[in-house]
Design an enzyme around this catalytic site. Structure first.
Site, short mmCIF file in Angstrom:
data_model
loop_
_atom_site.label_atom_id
_atom_site.label_comp_id
_atom_site.label_asym_id
_atom_site.label_seq_id
_atom_site.Cartn_x
_atom_site.Cartn_y
_atom_site.Cartn_z
N LEU A 62 26.54 7.96 106.17
CA LEU A 62 26.33 6.85 107.10
C LEU A 62 27.17 7.13 108.34
CD1 LEU A 62 24.78 4.15 107.22
CD2 LEU A 62 26.82 3.03 106.31
N ASP A 63 26.53 7.18 109.50
CA ASP A 63 27.22 7.53 110.74
C ASP A 63 28.42 6.63 111.00
OD1 ASP A 63 25.37 9.51 111.22
OD2 ASP A 63 24.16 8.30 112.61
N PRO A 64 29.45 7.14 111.68
CA PRO A 64 30.63 6.31 111.99
C PRO A 64 30.28 5.03 112.74
CG PRO A 64 31.13 8.61 112.40
CD PRO A 64 29.67 8.55 112.09
N ALA A 66 27.68 3.27 112.43
CA ALA A 66 26.89 2.38 111.57
C ALA A 66 27.80 1.70 110.56
CB ALA A 66 25.81 3.16 110.85
#
Length: 315
Positions: A62-64, A66
């Site tokens: 999960l992207d930073p 997000a």
């Protein structure tokens, strides 16, 4: 003359440090509500530290930028990660209209702008083109490998990144709210779908450009945001952290369970197939798991009435 030593200050050789907690075998799943700004790797470290666990890994980066659901496996649960990663996912995300960025989110630099803004009816009319099995080009700032290198590493080094379109499945895409400048959506999709690419392609199709301004993941496979624990809960105390630990087989709730007797369990533990008996025993099945007295024994397949173990658990 030597200066007198304060009783509150210890000489270097006298200083004591608290020993690090001993790593231990912990088995299960922690469904973390990851906050914005934290990397998935850091999130795994937080969970691992909270449980003093020997082994941990996550099921889907999960992207930073997000927030939301990040399932983290501990110990024997790492053997069930593929069942979670292959599951359907759900997101809520907001698209900011009027500009496109090189990362397709707020982290990148603006590469194009537009004065056009879409009305809600135009967006609704376009959504059928973005549901079902569609062709999608991943963002160039993604973890996809090109000749052994991550695409985002090549892009950050200034190299030209060209990724080919690939089929992805989007089960549902609907509007939650709409304003002149932004639209918030809910999406349900399969493995490999990039929400940032949905935002980019919607903006291009509408002629107004767009990028993701906010992104929150709400479901991964069998896990939902209602199951999630906060970082604060994990850090509060070992007792609070323990309330967030789900059993290993929680990851397998979407595939059939087969209850077996003790002798069959011992055979599976040795990696041997077992013949399934009983009127309701399946003859063929691509993914199943076996339990004995409620304890997870193995995952595998059923072939011609035999349970063939693929992964065996030591619980």
């Amino acid at each position: 003359m030597t200066e007198p030593t304060s009783p509150d200050v210890l000489a270097p050789q006298e200083q004591s440090f608290a020993p690090r907690p001993k790593k231990r075998d912990v088995h299960g799943w922690v469904v973390l509500d990851k906050p914005v700004g934290m990397t998935s790797t850091h999130a795994v470290a937080v969970v691992k530290r909270a449980f003093s666990a020997k082994k941990a890994g996550h099921a889907g980066t999960l992207d930073p930028l997000a927030s939301g659901l990040l399932p983290i496996a501990l110990g024997e649960a790492t053997k069930t990660v593929p069942f979670v990663m292959d599951g359907r996912k759900a997101y809520q995300f907001t698209v900011a209209w009027g500009s496109q960025t090189d990362t397709d989110d707020t982290e990148g630099k603006v590469i194009a702008t537009s004065d056009e803004r879409p009305d809600e009816a135009s967006i609704v009319a376009l959504l059928p083109r973005f549901t079902g099995t569609i062709s999608q080009v991943p963002p160039k700032y993604s973890a996809i490998k090109i000749a052994g290198e991550r695409a985002y590493d090549l892009a950050r080094e200034g190299e030209e990144v060209v990724l080919e379109a690939r089929p992805v499945e989007i089960d549902a895409l609907r509007i939650v709210s709409h304003s002149a400048e932004t639209t918030t959506f809910e999406a349900e999709c399969g493995k490999g779908t990039y929400v940032r690419a949905i935002a980019r392609d919607l903006g291009l199709a509408l002629g107004c450009l767009g990028h993701v301004a906010h992104l929150r993941r709400t479901r991964v496979g069998p896990f939902r945001i209602a199951d999630a624990a906060s970082v604060e809960t994990l850090r509060e105390s070992p007792e609070q952290a323990a309330t967030a630990l789900l059993p290993v087989k929680a990851a397998l709730s979407l595939i059939p369970e087969i209850a077996i007797h003790r002798d069959a369990a011992l055979r599976l533990k040795r990696g041997q197939s077992v013949l399934l008996r009983g009127r309701d025993a399946p003859v063929e099945s691509q993914a199943v798991y076996a339990t004995s007295a409620g304890v997870l024994i193995a995952t595998g397949t059923v072939e011609q009435g035999e349970f063939v173990p693929h992964r065996v658990f030591n619980l």
